[in-house]
Design a protein around this motif. Structure first.
Motif, PDB file in Angstrom:
ATOM      1  N   THR A 189       0.854  -1.202   0.000  1.00 17.84           N
ATOM      2  CA  THR A 189       0.000   0.000   0.000  1.00 17.84           C
ATOM      3  C   THR A 189       0.887   1.249   0.000  1.00 17.84           C
ATOM      4  O   THR A 189       2.089   1.156  -0.266  1.00 17.84           O
ATOM      5  CB  THR A 189      -0.889   0.072   1.274  1.00 17.84           C
ATOM      6  OG1 THR A 189      -0.038   0.169   2.410  1.00 17.84           O
ATOM      7  CG2 THR A 189      -1.820  -1.098   1.390  1.00 17.84           C
ATOM      8  N   SER A 191       0.376   3.505   2.870  1.00 19.11           N
ATOM      9  CA  SER A 191      -0.468   3.929   3.984  1.00 19.11           C
ATOM     10  C   SER A 191       0.164   5.014   4.844  1.00 19.11           C
ATOM     11  O   SER A 191      -0.503   5.531   5.741  1.00 19.11           O
ATOM     12  CB  SER A 191      -0.886   2.732   4.835  1.00 19.11           C
ATOM     13  OG  SER A 191       0.212   1.920   5.102  1.00 19.11           O
ATOM     14  N   ASN A 192       1.404   5.398   4.565  1.00 17.96           N
ATOM     15  CA  ASN A 192       1.922   6.561   5.288  1.00 17.96           C
ATOM     16  C   ASN A 192       1.322   7.849   4.715  1.00 17.96           C
ATOM     17  O   ASN A 192       1.019   8.791   5.424  1.00 17.96           O
ATOM     18  CB  ASN A 192       3.460   6.602   5.259  1.00 17.96           C
ATOM     19  CG  ASN A 192       4.031   6.547   3.850  1.00 17.96           C
ATOM     20  OD1 ASN A 192       3.310   6.276   2.879  1.00 17.96           O
ATOM     21  ND2 ASN A 192       5.315   6.808   3.711  1.00 17.96           N
ATOM     22  N   GLN A 195      -3.965   8.089   4.121  1.00 13.86           N
ATOM     23  CA  GLN A 195      -4.376   7.704   5.466  1.00 13.86           C
ATOM     24  C   GLN A 195      -5.773   7.098   5.536  1.00 13.86           C
ATOM     25  O   GLN A 195      -6.154   6.571   6.578  1.00 13.86           O
ATOM     26  CB  GLN A 195      -4.260   8.906   6.429  1.00 13.86           C
ATOM     27  CG  GLN A 195      -5.290  10.004   6.261  1.00 13.86           C
ATOM     28  CD  GLN A 195      -4.868  11.061   5.253  1.00 13.86           C
ATOM     29  OE1 GLN A 195      -4.453  10.741   4.141  1.00 13.86           O
ATOM     30  NE2 GLN A 195      -5.006  12.334   5.602  1.00 13.86           N
ATOM     31  N   ALA A 198      -5.577   3.474   2.057  1.00 17.07           N
ATOM     32  CA  ALA A 198      -4.505   2.490   2.250  1.00 17.07           C
ATOM     33  C   ALA A 198      -4.484   1.945   3.675  1.00 17.07           C
ATOM     34  O   ALA A 198      -4.201   0.767   3.892  1.00 17.07           O
ATOM     35  CB  ALA A 198      -3.156   3.115   1.890  1.00 17.07           C
ATOM     36  N   VAL A 199      -4.831   2.798   4.644  1.00 17.16           N
ATOM     37  CA  VAL A 199      -4.911   2.306   6.028  1.00 17.16           C
ATOM     38  C   VAL A 199      -6.080   1.330   6.156  1.00 17.16           C
ATOM     39  O   VAL A 199      -5.997   0.307   6.843  1.00 17.16           O
ATOM     40  CB  VAL A 199      -5.023   3.484   7.015  1.00 17.16           C
ATOM     41  CG1 VAL A 199      -5.306   2.987   8.430  1.00 17.16           C
ATOM     42  CG2 VAL A 199      -3.730   4.302   7.001  1.00 17.16           C
ATOM     43  N   TRP A 201      -7.065  -0.657   3.724  1.00 18.76           N
ATOM     44  CA  TRP A 201      -6.534  -1.893   3.121  1.00 18.76           C
ATOM     45  C   TRP A 201      -5.701  -2.656   4.165  1.00 18.76           C
ATOM     46  O   TRP A 201      -5.860  -3.867   4.344  1.00 18.76           O
ATOM     47  CB  TRP A 201      -5.708  -1.549   1.886  1.00 18.76           C
ATOM     48  CG  TRP A 201      -5.006  -2.705   1.215  1.00 18.76           C
ATOM     49  CD1 TRP A 201      -3.954  -3.413   1.695  1.00 18.76           C
ATOM     50  CD2 TRP A 201      -5.311  -3.274  -0.070  1.00 18.76           C
ATOM     51  NE1 TRP A 201      -3.567  -4.386   0.800  1.00 18.76           N
ATOM     52  CE2 TRP A 201      -4.388  -4.317  -0.293  1.00 18.76           C
ATOM     53  CE3 TRP A 201      -6.259  -2.993  -1.055  1.00 18.76           C
ATOM     54  CZ2 TRP A 201      -4.382  -5.093  -1.458  1.00 18.76           C
ATOM     55  CZ3 TRP A 201      -6.253  -3.760  -2.229  1.00 18.76           C
ATOM     56  CH2 TRP A 201      -5.324  -4.800  -2.413  1.00 18.76           C
ATOM     57  N   ASP A 202      -4.810  -1.926   4.866  1.00 17.13           N
ATOM     58  CA  ASP A 202      -3.980  -2.558   5.898  1.00 17.13           C
ATOM     59  C   ASP A 202      -4.846  -3.217   6.981  1.00 17.13           C
ATOM     60  O   ASP A 202      -4.544  -4.323   7.439  1.00 17.13           O
ATOM     61  CB  ASP A 202      -3.065  -1.523   6.566  1.00 17.13           C
ATOM     62  CG  ASP A 202      -1.846  -1.184   5.713  1.00 17.13           C
ATOM     63  OD1 ASP A 202      -1.593  -1.885   4.711  1.00 17.13           O
ATOM     64  OD2 ASP A 202      -1.142  -0.218   6.058  1.00 17.13           O
ATOM     65  N   LYS A 219       4.140  -6.435   5.229  1.00 17.44           N
ATOM     66  CA  LYS A 219       3.506  -5.230   4.684  1.00 17.44           C
ATOM     67  C   LYS A 219       4.594  -4.296   4.166  1.00 17.44           C
ATOM     68  O   LYS A 219       5.597  -4.065   4.860  1.00 17.44           O
ATOM     69  CB  LYS A 219       2.714  -4.514   5.774  1.00 17.44           C
ATOM     70  CG  LYS A 219       1.431  -5.219   6.146  1.00 17.44           C
ATOM     71  CD  LYS A 219       0.645  -4.319   7.081  1.00 17.44           C
ATOM     72  CE  LYS A 219      -0.444  -5.088   7.784  1.00 17.44           C
ATOM     73  NZ  LYS A 219      -0.901  -4.392   8.986  1.00 17.44           N
TER      74      LYS A 219
END
Ligand code: GGG
Length: 357
Positions: A189, A191-192, A195, A198-199, A201-202, A219
């Protein structure tokens, strides 16, 4: 003897060259094994049709294609004649979406004998598979442009992640890992920076991973994963990512497999209620279309995945061995792989290897 009805769409450019040879190899394999026969229905849905009739496909294309278990597809696009976003949304993407082909499986494997591009990384190190979400994400098709041509023009392209869409692709990756006897799944992703999507998805990966305690979950951020394809491909087993991220990564995958002419792509509807679609990862390459030098191996490999999907596992395994024997010998390869052979000669070499086997 099993009979399968296959829809064939060569499309544009080298799609035509490689599909002809792919069909030749699949027919030869059917004769050698005696286990199946493919009955083809050919469709001339391409850019020429768009220019003469105003659309890539007829209005009733879904009804026409729905009875087929599988579609064998070449490539789409001829940017000098039609903008790429028109051709892609005119032919390929509508099929992936309407037939809910949500799992796009793209092996990244350096076949024996081929020169990869990575120093010190050979066939033993480059052997993993990418699972691309194929119906939503960055390719949702939601967006618009307003105030065109003015200083306050706005363009929006929405990224859409649904719980259903994310859960099912992540679960597909874990199931594939088990089926292939792998030990881990790599989720990708950004995800940093992203937010929300992608977060999310995580979070879904964390939830689904609890159902697969036998598999390790790694990850990665997509930028780190791009580097990892080059530096540590041997650490990768089943890479799962969104529509755009996996599309970009699998072109890098093509490069480390020796050529963009190598990787295949299976667009799967796992329910089998609608057709699945099998194609090479590469595009239409108009600059070399019709010259007889396009590499047919990505298409032959896509045909091999189609046979596996249809249940012809022994025939599919034989075809894989035949391709490997051609690459191992290294005498009949197209120019993208450093050889001098034509598209037809490579396909003939695969047919000969099949007959020898
Ligand atoms: N053979 C596949 C093909 O024509 N691909 C064109 C392409 O650019 N596809 C974009 C995508 O798969 O997302």
């Amino acid at each position: 003897m099993n009979n399968y009805s296959i829809a064939v769409i060569p499309g544009d450019g080298i799609g035509v060259d490689v599909i002809d040879e792919g069909v030749k190899v699949l027919d030869a394999l059917g004769e050698v094994t005696g286990s199946y026969k493919l009955d083809y229905t050919w469709f001339d849905w391409n850019t020429e049709r768009y220019l003469s009739k105003g659309s890539y496909m007829p209005d009733d294309w879904q009804k026409v294609l729905e009875p087929f278990p599988a579609i064998f597809f070449g490539a789409v696009g001829w940017p000098a004649k039609v903008p790429d976003h028109v051709s892609l949304w005119g032919l390929l993407l509508p099929m992936r979406k309407a037939f809910d082909q949500y799992a796009n499986v793209r092996p990244v494997r350096l076949l024996p004998g081929l020169q990869g591009r990575l120093v010190g990384k050979g066939a033993a190190e480059i052997d993993f598979v990418c699972v691309r979400e194929n119906t939503e994400g960055e390719y949702s098709g939601v967006g618009g442009r307003v105030h065109r041509g003015t200083p306050h023009e706005v363009a929006l392209q929405e990224i859409v992640f649904t719980r259903m869409g994310t859960e099912r692709i992540v679960r597909y990756a874990y199931e594939l890992a088990r089926e292939q006897g792998r030990t881990s799944v790599q989720s990708v992703t950004k995800s940093n920076a992203m937010q929300f999507s992608a977060v999310f998805w995580d979070d879904v990966v964390e939830e689904v991973a609890t159902e697969y305690p036998d598999l390790r979950t790694d990850k990665y951020l997509v930028d780190a994963m791009a580097a990892r394809f080059v530096t540590h491909p041997e650490s990768l087993e089943v890479v799962v990512a969104s529509n755009l991220f996996a599309d970009i990564l699998t072109d890098l995958g093509g490069a480390i497999q020796g050529s963009m002419g190598m990787p295949p792509s299976a667009n799967i509807n796992p329910t089998r209620k609608k057709p699945s679609l099998f194609e090479p990862v590469h595009g239409s390459a108009p600059d070399i279309a019709g010259k007889g030098i396009a590499n047919p191996l990505g298409t032959v490999w896509a045909g091999q995945m189609m046979l596996e999907f249809l249940g012809e596992r022994e025939a599919a395994a034989l075809l894989m061995r035949a391709m490997e024997s051609v690459t191992r010998e290294g005498e009949t390869l197209t120019p993208d792989l450093g050889g001098k052979a034509t598209t037809g000669e490579v396909a003939d070499a695969v047919c000969q290897a099949l007959r020898r086997a």
